[in-house]
Design a protein around this motif. Sequence first.
Motif, mmCIF file in Angstrom:
data_model
loop_
_atom_site.group_PDB
_atom_site.id
_atom_site.type_symbol
_atom_site.label_atom_id
_atom_site.label_comp_id
_atom_site.label_asym_id
_atom_site.label_seq_id
_atom_site.Cartn_x
_atom_site.Cartn_y
_atom_site.Cartn_z
ATOM 1 N N GLU A 13 105.457 71.218 70.344
ATOM 2 C CA GLU A 13 106.151 71.507 71.605
ATOM 3 C C GLU A 13 105.385 72.497 72.483
ATOM 4 O OE1 GLU A 13 110.458 72.371 70.957
ATOM 5 O OE2 GLU A 13 110.516 70.464 72.040
ATOM 6 N N GLY A 14 104.280 73.037 71.980
ATOM 7 C CA GLY A 14 103.425 73.861 72.823
ATOM 8 C C GLY A 14 103.631 75.349 72.707
ATOM 9 N N PHE A 15 104.494 75.801 71.779
ATOM 10 C CA PHE A 15 104.622 77.254 71.615
ATOM 11 C C PHE A 15 103.699 77.733 70.504
ATOM 12 C CE2 PHE A 15 108.127 75.376 69.169
ATOM 13 C CZ PHE A 15 107.936 75.941 67.920
ATOM 14 N N GLU A 41 103.604 82.051 65.638
ATOM 15 C CA GLU A 41 103.348 83.462 65.377
ATOM 16 C C GLU A 41 103.270 83.727 63.881
ATOM 17 O OE1 GLU A 41 106.335 85.638 67.503
ATOM 18 O OE2 GLU A 41 105.893 84.568 69.351
ATOM 19 N N GLY A 78 104.910 85.395 61.807
ATOM 20 C CA GLY A 78 106.143 85.276 61.049
ATOM 21 C C GLY A 78 106.585 83.838 60.791
ATOM 22 N N MET A 79 106.048 82.894 61.555
ATOM 23 C CA MET A 79 106.466 81.496 61.400
ATOM 24 C C MET A 79 105.541 80.738 60.462
ATOM 25 S SD MET A 79 107.004 80.446 65.389
ATOM 26 C CE MET A 79 107.956 81.423 66.548
ATOM 27 N N ARG A 80 104.468 81.412 59.978
ATOM 28 C CA ARG A 80 103.449 80.677 59.223
ATOM 29 C C ARG A 80 103.760 80.636 57.740
ATOM 30 N NH1 ARG A 80 98.821 84.114 62.118
ATOM 31 N NH2 ARG A 80 99.392 83.484 64.224
ATOM 32 N N ASP A 81 103.180 79.625 57.123
ATOM 33 C CA ASP A 81 103.233 79.509 55.675
ATOM 34 C C ASP A 81 102.372 80.622 55.078
ATOM 35 O OD1 ASP A 81 103.025 78.821 53.068
ATOM 36 O OD2 ASP A 81 102.470 76.732 53.410
ATOM 37 N N PRO A 82 102.954 81.516 54.271
ATOM 38 C CA PRO A 82 102.146 82.617 53.728
ATOM 39 C C PRO A 82 101.029 82.136 52.804
ATOM 40 C CG PRO A 82 104.385 82.667 52.826
ATOM 41 C CD PRO A 82 104.364 81.598 53.859
ATOM 42 N N ARG A 134 111.389 82.075 58.740
ATOM 43 C CA ARG A 134 110.780 82.602 57.524
ATOM 44 C C ARG A 134 111.072 84.086 57.434
ATOM 45 N NH1 ARG A 134 107.144 79.776 54.696
ATOM 46 N NH2 ARG A 134 106.620 77.769 55.604
ATOM 47 N N PRO A 148 108.476 69.439 77.156
ATOM 48 C CA PRO A 148 108.745 70.861 76.925
ATOM 49 C C PRO A 148 108.369 71.759 78.109
ATOM 50 C CG PRO A 148 107.538 69.919 75.074
ATOM 51 C CD PRO A 148 107.645 68.854 76.101
ATOM 52 N N ARG A 201 110.767 74.272 80.260
ATOM 53 C CA ARG A 201 110.590 75.726 80.389
ATOM 54 C C ARG A 201 110.500 76.172 81.833
ATOM 55 N NH1 ARG A 201 106.182 75.046 76.314
ATOM 56 N NH2 ARG A 201 107.407 74.483 74.495
#
Lengths: 288, 214
Positions: free
Chosen positions: A257-259, A262, A264-268, B6, B68, B72
């Motif tokens: 979707e183009g965001f 970050e 915090g959203m990544r697979d550790p 997460r 998207p 926005r």
Amino acid sequence: MGTMAGGVTSIGSGELVIAALLMLAVGFASYRMKLGMAKDIVASTIRLFLQLLALGFVLRWVFGNQTWWLVLLILLFMIASAAQIASTRVTKAPSGLEPAMFLSLFITGLTMTLAVTGLILRVQPWYGARVVIPIAGMILGNSMSAMAVALDRLFADMDSRVDEILALTALGATALEAAQPSIRSSIRAGLIPTLASMAAAGVVSIPGMMTGQILAGADPFGAAKYQIVVLLMISASTTVCNMLAVRLTYRKRFAPEGFFIEAGMRDPEEGRRRGFWRRFGKRSNSEA
Amino acid sequence: MAVDVRQEGRIVTIFDGVSLRLEAGEIVDLVGPSGSGKTTLLRVLARLHSRKAGTLLLRGVSDNDIDPISWRLTVLLVPQKPVTVPGTVRDNLLLPWTLKARAGKAKPSDDELAQLLAFVKLDDVGLARDSNQLSVGQVARVALCRSFLTRPDVLLLDEVDAALDAESADAVAAVVARLARDGTACVRVRHRPPDGLATRRLRLAAGVLSEEAL
């Protein structure tokens, strides 16, 4: 024993043994200063001998038996190895960059090598291994290092611009628009070492290739012209390779979707799966 | 709608079955304990965060049918940390028009920009001022003005007045009120005491979104 031919000393096995004795100085330093590197020093010295003598042996055979497909096969092997090594050097990057790295090195390596050997050095036949393989080696070696620097910089820079990237995408920026400042700074970072070595060439340092040619008995002026071609070719190759690699990979940090994805959203686990050589390296470390 | 995030590497569903509806011109305050997912909810609404399930509708059109970026342009998030890009205040206010998505669209004149700056009490900051000379409160107001100028249908404000002095916070509130009067639906995540602007208040806590008396 060494023989003199046209003022150039050819190195025999006796001379090699004397050169190996130089490493005793390194071993002595390791012993006296308790560096604990004896094993590494011995292993590195043996590897140096085996790898370079094997290379010389293989190249001698290839030069004698060259066919166009054999030369291309060797180039392909060099490109794949360069991509593999580069992928272990890029830390803090998303996984799955290897195909893009391979493609960037493949396109740059083949086009630049053939352009230089065909248009400037006019090698006959076009696959003349004596020229094509060393030229490709210089192009790939430098592109590989520059690409690793550029990709590392790209992803580190995007991470540091996380707030700006969010603000831009929120205003309707595409992933490319949001990544653009990082793309620019990464290509700049990859180009700086090459430009610096061009500026230092001949004033601060005698470039390695020119040194080699002079030691081997070539005319210094001819060697200088050769070195100019080589340095220009390296800066063009590293830039082209970096532009390809960065453009092919920046999108991996963005969701469909183009965001921006970050931290915090990544697979550790990201990145730990990467790289045959890294795994290999880990295993040998644990054995030691 | 349901959203996963997460936390310390594990995937956690922060809310499931949350739904809300916004009307043109209303100002909705979104409150709730920190970590309850207010920021994530705003991001999901602006399609700046993935969601596990659920549909977003804009004037009855599903988000599946709107790309998207166009989404926005209409549903605009103003993030918690305001940022400026290198350049002047003018460059920053006109930043949205440097993007491909708004290429060729009429951009505001210098007069309009100056009027808006005066409205948020930044008249002492000229349009030619370098953006890295601005204070935190000034950056927040410039970032909000930039969003204001694009005239979105939905404006999502993530604690934009959190770090501001009273004067800057009032200026921010005035800008929001002006947009709402022109029909923009505004959602504000706020921790400040109510300022009397909100038409509704929603509380997000333990994965549940509920209407609260003003």
